[in-house]
Design a protein around this motif. Sequence first.
Motif, short mmCIF file in Angstrom:
data_model
loop_
_atom_site.label_atom_id
_atom_site.label_comp_id
_atom_site.label_asym_id
_atom_site.label_seq_id
_atom_site.Cartn_x
_atom_site.Cartn_y
_atom_site.Cartn_z
N VAL A 181 -0.75 -20.70 18.82
CA VAL A 181 -0.47 -19.32 18.55
C VAL A 181 -0.22 -19.08 17.10
O VAL A 181 -0.50 -18.08 16.57
N PHE A 182 1.09 -19.69 16.68
CA PHE A 182 1.64 -19.25 15.19
C PHE A 182 0.52 -19.72 14.16
O PHE A 182 0.77 -19.05 13.06
N THR A 183 -0.31 -20.64 14.47
CA THR A 183 -1.35 -20.91 13.44
C THR A 183 -2.25 -19.92 13.39
O THR A 183 -3.02 -19.58 11.91
N LEU A 184 -2.19 -18.95 14.00
CA LEU A 184 -3.33 -17.73 13.95
C LEU A 184 -2.83 -16.69 12.72
O LEU A 184 -3.67 -16.33 11.94
N VAL A 185 -1.78 -16.95 12.42
CA VAL A 185 -1.17 -15.83 11.22
C VAL A 185 -1.63 -16.34 10.02
O VAL A 185 -1.76 -15.47 9.17
N ILE A 186 -1.77 -17.53 9.60
CA ILE A 186 -2.35 -18.20 8.27
C ILE A 186 -3.48 -17.47 7.82
O ILE A 186 -3.67 -16.93 6.82
N PRO A 187 -4.71 -17.65 8.88
CA PRO A 187 -5.98 -17.18 7.99
C PRO A 187 -6.08 -15.37 8.00
O PRO A 187 -6.42 -15.00 7.36
N VAL A 188 -4.98 -14.65 8.95
CA VAL A 188 -5.05 -13.37 8.81
C VAL A 188 -4.04 -12.99 7.65
O VAL A 188 -4.49 -11.76 6.78
N LEU A 189 -3.01 -13.82 7.28
CA LEU A 189 -2.17 -13.43 6.21
C LEU A 189 -3.04 -13.55 4.80
O LEU A 189 -3.03 -12.83 3.97
N LEU A 190 -3.99 -14.65 4.86
CA LEU A 190 -4.94 -14.83 3.88
C LEU A 190 -5.79 -13.97 3.57
O LEU A 190 -5.97 -13.33 2.53
N TRP A 191 -6.41 -13.38 4.69
CA TRP A 191 -7.38 -12.32 4.56
C TRP A 191 -6.89 -11.14 4.03
O TRP A 191 -7.24 -10.35 3.33
N LEU A 192 -5.48 -10.97 4.38
CA LEU A 192 -4.85 -9.76 4.01
C LEU A 192 -4.81 -9.54 2.54
O LEU A 192 -4.51 -8.69 1.79
N SER A 193 -4.12 -10.92 2.12
CA SER A 193 -3.69 -11.08 0.80
C SER A 193 -5.02 -10.81 -0.30
O SER A 193 -5.10 -10.41 -1.28
N LEU A 194 -6.24 -11.33 0.37
CA LEU A 194 -7.45 -10.98 -0.41
C LEU A 194 -7.79 -9.72 -0.41
O LEU A 194 -8.54 -9.30 -1.23
N LYS A 195 -7.78 -9.12 0.64
CA LYS A 195 -8.13 -7.57 0.76
C LYS A 195 -7.06 -6.68 0.12
O LYS A 195 -7.81 -5.61 -0.38
N HIS A 196 -5.81 -6.89 -0.15
CA HIS A 196 -5.04 -6.08 -0.89
C HIS A 196 -4.24 -7.07 -2.03
O HIS A 196 -3.00 -7.16 -1.83
N PRO A 197 -5.13 -7.53 -3.00
CA PRO A 197 -4.56 -8.45 -4.03
C PRO A 197 -3.40 -7.82 -4.74
O PRO A 197 -2.49 -8.67 -5.31
N HIS A 198 -3.35 -6.65 -4.84
CA HIS A 198 -2.30 -5.92 -5.92
C HIS A 198 -1.31 -5.02 -5.09
O HIS A 198 -1.13 -3.80 -5.65
N LEU A 199 -1.20 -5.25 -3.81
CA LEU A 199 -0.52 -4.27 -3.20
C LEU A 199 1.02 -4.29 -3.49
O LEU A 199 1.78 -5.33 -3.44
N GLU A 200 1.44 -3.29 -3.93
CA GLU A 200 2.88 -3.30 -4.39
C GLU A 200 3.78 -2.69 -3.27
O GLU A 200 3.38 -1.83 -2.52
N GLU A 201 5.15 -2.93 -3.36
CA GLU A 201 5.89 -2.37 -2.45
C GLU A 201 6.44 -0.82 -2.68
O GLU A 201 6.53 -0.64 -3.69
N GLN A 202 6.33 -0.03 -1.59
CA GLN A 202 6.44 1.29 -1.59
C GLN A 202 8.12 1.38 -1.44
O GLN A 202 8.40 0.97 -0.66
N HIS A 203 8.63 2.19 -2.20
CA HIS A 203 10.21 2.48 -2.11
C HIS A 203 10.23 3.89 -1.67
O HIS A 203 9.32 4.70 -1.69
#
Length: 345
Positions: free
Chosen positions: A323-345
Amino acid sequence: MDISILAFLAQDGLTTGAIYALVALALVLVFSVTRTILVCQGDFVTYSALTLATLQLGLMPGTLWLLIGCSLAACTLDSIAAWRRGQSRRVPGLLVRYLGLPMMLWVVLDTFELAGLPAVLQILLTLALVTPLGPLLYRLVYQRVAETSVLLLLIVSVAVHITLVGLSLLMFGAEGVRTDALAEAVFMLGELPVGLQSLLVIASALLLIGLLYAFFGHSLYGKALRATALNRKGAQLVGIPTQLAGKAAFGLAALIGAISGVLIGPLTTLYYDSGFLISLKGFVAAIFGGLASYPIAAASAFFVGVLESFANFGASAYKEVIVFTLVIPVLLWLSLKHPHLEEQH
C-alpha cells in the motif's frame, strides 16, 4: 481464487476504503484551507470509537475531561486577549461559548445510566464529545503558527499526534475494543453473504462525500472556505476571517473523523494508537489527488482499501509495504509535473 472469495474481498475492501475516503477528504480539506497535514486525523477516528465503546460499557469517557481541559485553556487565552484589548465585557460570553457545551455534557453523562441509553443517543454524545476537539486544537496549537512554513506545521502535527496518542492510552488503556454493531442483519446476494453494517459504512461515506460536494460547491460558507484555500491573503483582503475558516476546517475534519469512528468501530478492533495507520492510508489516497482534488482522493481511497484487502489475502506479511509503495511513483510524477513549485505563504 473463486468468485465468492473475490466478491468477499471486494466487499471488505470497499468497506475499508469508505473509511479511508472520509479520512482522505478530511486531510485534503484541512490542507487546502490551512496548509496543515493533519497527522492526528486518525486519532479523531479512534477517539470516537473508544468513546462510544466506553459509553456502551456505562462508564464516563475520558474524552469529557480532555474536552473540558481544552475548553478551559482556549477560554483562558481568549479572555486574556480580550482583557488586554480593553474588551473585558466579552469575558462572560467567552465563558458561555467555550464551557457551555462541556458542562452540559458533564451533567448529561453524570445523570443518566449510560449503558442503558439508546444507541442513537450514545452516538450523538460521542459526536458531541469528539467534534469540538478539532476547533479547540486549532485555537490552542495551530492558530499561533498558521503563517509559518508547511514543514513546521507538519512537525507541530506530529507533536499533536504523539500527545493525543499518549492521552488516549491514559484515558482508555491499552486494550483493544469493538463497539456494538449498528446493524447486525446479513442477507445473501447470490452465494455471497453481505452484512448490512458494511453497506451502512459505504452508504454513509458516499452520503458524506455528496454533502461535502454540495457544501463546497453551492453554499456561501463553503465557497468562502474554498476562497481561503485558493488565496489566503486575498481572502483576508475581501473580509473572510481566515482564523474562523481554519477552525471550521478543523471542526469538519473532527466531525468526519468522529463519524468514521462510529462506522468502523463494529468492524475492527481499535487500540489507542490505531489512528496513525488510518491516517497514513488516508494520506496515501490524498497524495493521489495532490492534496487538492476531493474526487480523486475519494476514488483513490476505495482503490487503496480494495488493494489492501487483496494484499491481506495473498501476501498478508507485505500488505502495508504494498500500500505505502504506491506513494513513491505518485510523488515522482507530481515532482516531475511541478518541478519548480514553491511554497505559498
